[in-house]
Scaffold this motif. Structure first.
Motif, PDB file in Angstrom:
ATOM      1  N   MET A 122    -100.463  40.217  37.695  1.00  0.00           N
ATOM      2  CA  MET A 122     -99.414  39.446  38.252  1.00  0.00           C
ATOM      3  C   MET A 122     -98.333  40.209  38.767  1.00  0.00           C
ATOM      4  N   ILE A 123     -98.076  39.722  40.247  1.00  0.00           N
ATOM      5  CA  ILE A 123     -97.041  40.151  40.862  1.00  0.00           C
ATOM      6  C   ILE A 123     -95.624  39.565  40.520  1.00  0.00           C
ATOM      7  N   VAL A 124     -94.615  40.355  40.580  1.00  0.00           N
ATOM      8  CA  VAL A 124     -93.284  39.924  40.203  1.00  0.00           C
ATOM      9  C   VAL A 124     -92.344  40.460  41.344  1.00  0.00           C
ATOM     10  N   GLY A 125     -91.779  39.461  42.066  1.00  0.00           N
ATOM     11  CA  GLY A 125     -90.744  39.674  42.890  1.00  0.00           C
ATOM     12  C   GLY A 125     -89.381  39.592  42.443  1.00  0.00           C
ATOM     13  N   GLU A 126     -88.463  39.626  43.635  1.00  0.00           N
ATOM     14  CA  GLU A 126     -87.037  39.598  43.125  1.00  0.00           C
ATOM     15  C   GLU A 126     -86.367  38.066  42.871  1.00  0.00           C
ATOM     16  N   GLY A 127     -86.698  37.095  44.175  1.00  0.00           N
ATOM     17  CA  GLY A 127     -86.271  35.798  43.935  1.00  0.00           C
ATOM     18  C   GLY A 127     -86.730  35.478  45.527  1.00  0.00           C
ATOM     19  N   LYS A 152    -105.220  41.626  49.881  1.00  0.00           N
ATOM     20  CA  LYS A 152    -106.665  41.710  50.286  1.00  0.00           C
ATOM     21  C   LYS A 152    -107.364  43.203  50.433  1.00  0.00           C
ATOM     22  N   ALA A 153    -106.435  43.972  50.743  1.00  0.00           N
ATOM     23  CA  ALA A 153    -106.903  45.421  50.690  1.00  0.00           C
ATOM     24  C   ALA A 153    -107.608  45.824  49.461  1.00  0.00           C
ATOM     25  N   ILE A 154    -107.267  45.284  48.412  1.00  0.00           N
ATOM     26  CA  ILE A 154    -107.561  45.612  46.806  1.00  0.00           C
ATOM     27  C   ILE A 154    -108.651  44.516  46.419  1.00  0.00           C
ATOM     28  N   GLY A 155    -109.143  43.624  47.220  1.00  0.00           N
ATOM     29  CA  GLY A 155    -110.004  42.577  46.934  1.00  0.00           C
ATOM     30  C   GLY A 155    -109.118  41.620  46.043  1.00  0.00           C
ATOM     31  N   ARG A 156    -108.081  41.265  46.337  1.00  0.00           N
ATOM     32  CA  ARG A 156    -107.347  40.255  45.397  1.00  0.00           C
ATOM     33  C   ARG A 156    -106.751  39.299  46.443  1.00  0.00           C
ATOM     34  N   SER A 157    -106.526  37.788  45.909  1.00  0.00           N
ATOM     35  CA  SER A 157    -106.078  36.764  46.663  1.00  0.00           C
ATOM     36  C   SER A 157    -105.374  35.734  45.833  1.00  0.00           C
ATOM     37  N   ARG A 158    -104.328  35.357  46.450  1.00  0.00           N
ATOM     38  CA  ARG A 158    -103.501  34.289  45.631  1.00  0.00           C
ATOM     39  C   ARG A 158    -104.191  33.022  45.578  1.00  0.00           C
ATOM     40  N   ALA A 159    -105.303  32.622  46.301  1.00  0.00           N
ATOM     41  CA  ALA A 159    -106.059  31.531  46.501  1.00  0.00           C
ATOM     42  C   ALA A 159    -107.489  31.518  45.929  1.00  0.00           C
ATOM     43  N   GLU A 160    -107.601  32.891  45.391  1.00  0.00           N
ATOM     44  CA  GLU A 160    -108.896  33.102  44.623  1.00  0.00           C
ATOM     45  C   GLU A 160    -108.938  32.338  43.204  1.00  0.00           C
ATOM     46  N   GLN A 161    -110.101  31.749  43.059  1.00  0.00           N
ATOM     47  CA  GLN A 161    -110.522  30.935  41.869  1.00  0.00           C
ATOM     48  C   GLN A 161    -111.337  31.671  40.953  1.00  0.00           C
ATOM     49  N   ASN A 162    -111.991  33.048  41.517  1.00  0.00           N
ATOM     50  CA  ASN A 162    -112.598  33.783  40.300  1.00  0.00           C
ATOM     51  C   ASN A 162    -111.636  34.785  39.561  1.00  0.00           C
ATOM     52  N   PRO A 163    -111.470  34.292  38.181  1.00  0.00           N
ATOM     53  CA  PRO A 163    -110.312  35.079  37.774  1.00  0.00           C
ATOM     54  C   PRO A 163    -110.248  36.802  37.896  1.00  0.00           C
ATOM     55  N   GLN A 164    -111.654  37.371  38.049  1.00  0.00           N
ATOM     56  CA  GLN A 164    -111.750  38.511  38.153  1.00  0.00           C
ATOM     57  C   GLN A 164    -111.092  39.346  39.535  1.00  0.00           C
ATOM     58  N   ARG A 165    -110.885  38.347  40.277  1.00  0.00           N
ATOM     59  CA  ARG A 165    -110.301  38.820  41.805  1.00  0.00           C
ATOM     60  C   ARG A 165    -108.973  37.830  41.882  1.00  0.00           C
ATOM     61  N   ALA A 166    -108.456  37.291  41.065  1.00  0.00           N
ATOM     62  CA  ALA A 166    -107.202  36.582  41.272  1.00  0.00           C
ATOM     63  C   ALA A 166    -105.995  37.165  40.995  1.00  0.00           C
ATOM     64  N   VAL A 167    -104.902  36.641  41.266  1.00  0.00           N
ATOM     65  CA  VAL A 167    -103.525  37.063  41.303  1.00  0.00           C
ATOM     66  C   VAL A 167    -102.539  35.873  40.822  1.00  0.00           C
ATOM     67  N   VAL A 208     -97.238  44.178  38.261  1.00  0.00           N
ATOM     68  CA  VAL A 208     -96.539  44.882  39.524  1.00  0.00           C
ATOM     69  C   VAL A 208     -95.403  44.407  39.776  1.00  0.00           C
ATOM     70  N   ALA A 209     -94.181  45.176  39.726  1.00  0.00           N
ATOM     71  CA  ALA A 209     -92.951  45.062  40.289  1.00  0.00           C
ATOM     72  C   ALA A 209     -92.747  45.401  41.673  1.00  0.00           C
ATOM     73  N   LEU A 210     -92.260  44.409  42.503  1.00  0.00           N
ATOM     74  CA  LEU A 210     -91.894  44.657  43.866  1.00  0.00           C
ATOM     75  C   LEU A 210     -90.752  45.001  44.017  1.00  0.00           C
ATOM     76  N   GLY A 211     -90.298  46.171  44.635  1.00  0.00           N
ATOM     77  CA  GLY A 211     -88.851  46.607  44.754  1.00  0.00           C
ATOM     78  C   GLY A 211     -88.093  46.776  43.631  1.00  0.00           C
ATOM     79  N   ARG A 212     -86.864  47.296  43.750  1.00  0.00           N
ATOM     80  CA  ARG A 212     -85.783  48.010  42.847  1.00  0.00           C
ATOM     81  C   ARG A 212     -85.277  46.630  41.920  1.00  0.00           C
ATOM     82  N   ILE A 213     -85.010  45.505  42.668  1.00  0.00           N
ATOM     83  CA  ILE A 213     -84.251  44.610  41.796  1.00  0.00           C
ATOM     84  C   ILE A 213     -85.178  44.117  40.751  1.00  0.00           C
ATOM     85  N   ALA A 214     -86.441  43.708  41.190  1.00  0.00           N
ATOM     86  CA  ALA A 214     -87.748  43.161  40.231  1.00  0.00           C
ATOM     87  C   ALA A 214     -88.005  44.243  39.259  1.00  0.00           C
ATOM     88  N   ALA A 215     -88.020  45.638  39.488  1.00  0.00           N
ATOM     89  CA  ALA A 215     -88.280  46.650  38.589  1.00  0.00           C
ATOM     90  C   ALA A 215     -87.231  46.878  37.672  1.00  0.00           C
TER      91      ALA A 215
END
Length: 276
Positions: A122-127, A152-167, A208-215
């Motif tokens: 799960m990716i969490v951004g600021e806003g 994509k560099a670590i084999g993940r995609s927001r459109a991926e339907q396979n739970p093992q490679r999804a996000v 994974v928290a992206l950036g200072r505000i999200a963290a």
């Protein structure tokens, strides 16, 4: 003076009748010689004026018109204690119509989140930014494209339907802060229950928290990004592992930091593979 001469003088004087003065009336003029006194005409009573007519005839200062009262501003309903549904359908509906903070007054769309609902990552951004506010989806601008390349560099995609490679991708606030400013503490607090429920429903193995505000908002910390990035943190009562890395928008402004970001991506990959 004999009567004949007296009569002639009287005639010359224009006196037709004459009578001698009597005793005690030496100062009295003959009646025929008295100058007529004009009698004053009887005073005429002024007609009575009715009160209503008198009031009407008297000029009055016009009262100043009262300024119209400004209409009372009605604050939007902010159901702070609204129960958060425990299912995706109900949660989406509540977020769509949310008025729990002032961000609802300037948004175009709420930005719920996107991706697989049972994703291990799960990716969490600021806003949301302007593009996200317009489309109702997180990370769709230039920063979003860079994020897609990173995943994509670590084999993940927001459109991926396979739970093992999804996000699954979400933000700490679901509405765009005006001018892309940082979300304020009360805005984050109003949205925290939604993020908590999303994490509870997704049950990710890693956040994974992206950036200072999200963290800082996710971990309830005021530590700088330089100290939050690197160690493994825990989120909430569930103790879900959390890693902090740079926001893609920051990497676009500071390309030299991409090498550090690549190290973070490898750590994320290892964590998901159980090799951390």
């Amino acid at each position: 003076m004999d009567a004949v001469r007296r009569q002639r003088y009287l005639k010359l004087l224009g006196i037709e009748a004459w009578r001698p003065r009597t005793a005690g009336s030496a100062q009295t003029e003959p009646a025929s010689c008295a100058a007529p006194v004009a009698e004053a005409p009887p005073a005429r009573a002024l007609p009575s004026v009715p009160d209503s007519a008198r009031a009407f005839s008297m000029p009055r200062a016009k009262p100043k018109p009262e300024a119209p009262a400004a209409p009372a501003k009605t604050a939007p309903v902010r159901p702070q204690a609204l129960e958060v549904p425990a299912d995706w359908t109900g949660l989406r509906a509540v977020v769509k119509d949310c008025q729990a903070c002032k961000l609802c007054e300037t948004r175009t769309h709420t930005v719920f989140g996107v991706g697989h609902e049972q994703a291990p990552l799960m990716i969490v951004g600021e806003g949301p930014g302007a593009d996200e506010d317009a489309q109702g989806e997180p990370f769709v601008g230039r920063a979003g494209k860079l994020l897609d390349e990173m995943l994509k560099a670590i084999g993940r995609s927001r459109a991926e339907q396979n739970p093992q490679r999804a996000v699954f991708i979400a933000n700490v606030v679901k509405c765009r802060p005006p001018g892309n400013r940082d979300p304020e503490p009360d805005e984050v607090e109003a949205c925290r229950r939604y993020l908590d429920r999303q994490i509870e429903l997704v049950k990710p193995r890693l956040i994974v928290a992206l950036g200072r505000i999200a963290a800082q908002r996710l971990l309830e910390s005021d530590e700088p990004l330089s100290r939050l990035r690197g160690p493994l943190h825990r989120y909430g009562a569930s103790g879900t592992p959390v890693l902090v890395t740079y926001h893609p928008a920051y990497l676009l402004r500071s390309p030299r930091e991409k090498a550090k970001s690549w190290e973070d991506l490898k750590k994320i990959h290892r964590q998901l593979q159980g090799q951390a």
